[in-house]
Write an enzyme that holds these catalytic residues in place. Structure first.
Site, PDB file in Angstrom:
ATOM      1  N   CYS A  82       0.831  -1.210   0.000  1.00 28.66           N
ATOM      2  CA  CYS A  82       0.000   0.000   0.000  1.00 28.66           C
ATOM      3  C   CYS A  82       0.871   1.267   0.000  1.00 28.66           C
ATOM      4  CB  CYS A  82      -0.914  -0.017   1.222  1.00 28.66           C
ATOM      5  SG  CYS A  82      -1.740   1.547   1.562  1.00 28.66           S
ATOM      6  N   CYS A  85       0.356   3.485   3.039  1.00 29.39           N
ATOM      7  CA  CYS A  85       0.989   2.876   4.217  1.00 29.39           C
ATOM      8  C   CYS A  85       2.485   3.177   4.243  1.00 29.39           C
ATOM      9  CB  CYS A  85       0.769   1.368   4.215  1.00 29.39           C
ATOM     10  SG  CYS A  85      -0.965   0.860   4.237  1.00 29.39           S
TER      11      CYS A  85
END
Length: 248
Positions: A82, A85
């Site tokens: 991600c 992230c």
């Protein structure tokens, strides 16, 4: 005739310190330099590390649903692939140190969970997007949906979470959930078995009464066929023995 005295070549040469006189001081100088550098570092050696949690350690360390005597936990549920992230990672590392510095007596702890490697926690907390930030305090969990900058995150953990509606912490997975997890692991390499197992686990987890009835019926039917087959084989062997006795 003018008399000249010979001049020694070493008369005006400066004296040099023997190398052996300063060698004992070298460790002291290096140690002092290291101490100065560590004190001047913005984070230093006392930086607080983010705790890594998984399916096996989450409840034991956080005690999220059993009292939370270990402190209040701010947990980042993330996926390694991600992009958001990855962007949050350095901020999350700084947050751990900032909370300990700004709120030393509040017992605030920062952690992270790789949901791709720990699907049990993903299911338990209904993680549908990444990153999902949950704050666990006072036997409740609070979803953070604000800006992902250091100050905003710190303010939320320091007391801002009280302005958000808390949710009940999902209970620990029971026998059905644990059984389903093991079944998924065993059938993950075979697509047909995987789909079949998913259907069975779904019935087992969400329609326990129906699953229990099916299980009982399966046991009864299996026992019945076992008795029939056993009786048939036993009768066949007995008949064969009788025929053999007559011939003899």
């Amino acid at each position: 005739a003018e008399l000249r005295l010979p001049i020694s070549n070493t008369q005006h040469q400066p004296k040099t310190m023997k190398s052996t006189t300063w060698r004992p001081l070298l460790p002291i100088l290096l140690g002092s330099l290291a101490a100065i550098l560590s004190l001047s570092s913005p984070i230093g050696v006392g930086a607080t590390e983010v705790t890594v949690l998984d399916d096996d350690t989450f409840e034991h360390q956080t005690q999220a649903s059993t009292g939370q005597t270990t402190g209040k936990w701010f947990v980042d549920f993330y996926a390694p692939w991600c992009g958001h992230c990855k962007k949050l990672t350095p901020i999350w590392d700084e947050l751990s140190t900032k909370l300990e510095t700004d709120y030393p007596s509040d017992g605030l702890l920062v952690a992270k969970v790789d949901v791709t490697s720990n699907p049990g926690l993903g299911e338990r907390f209904s993680i549908r997007g990444y990153p999902t930030l949950l704050f666990f305090a006072e036997r409740q969990m609070f979803r953070y949906k604000g800006p992902r900058d250091l100050e905003s995150l710190s303010d939320f953990a320091g007391g801002g979470y009280k302005d958000v509606a808390g949710e009940a912490v999902p209970a620990l997975p029971g026998f059905a959930e644990e059984y389903g997890k093991k079944l998924r692991e065993l059938t993950s390499k075979n697509e047909f078995l995987k789909v079949t197992a998913e259907d069975f686990v779904h019935i087992w987890e969400f329609r326990k009464n129906a699953a229990a009835v099916l299980l009982v019926i399966g046991l009864v039917v299996g026992l019945f066929f076992g008795l029939v087959v056993g009786t048939s084989l036993g009768g066949g062997k007995k008949g064969a023995t009788s025929e053999k006795s007559k011939k003899e």
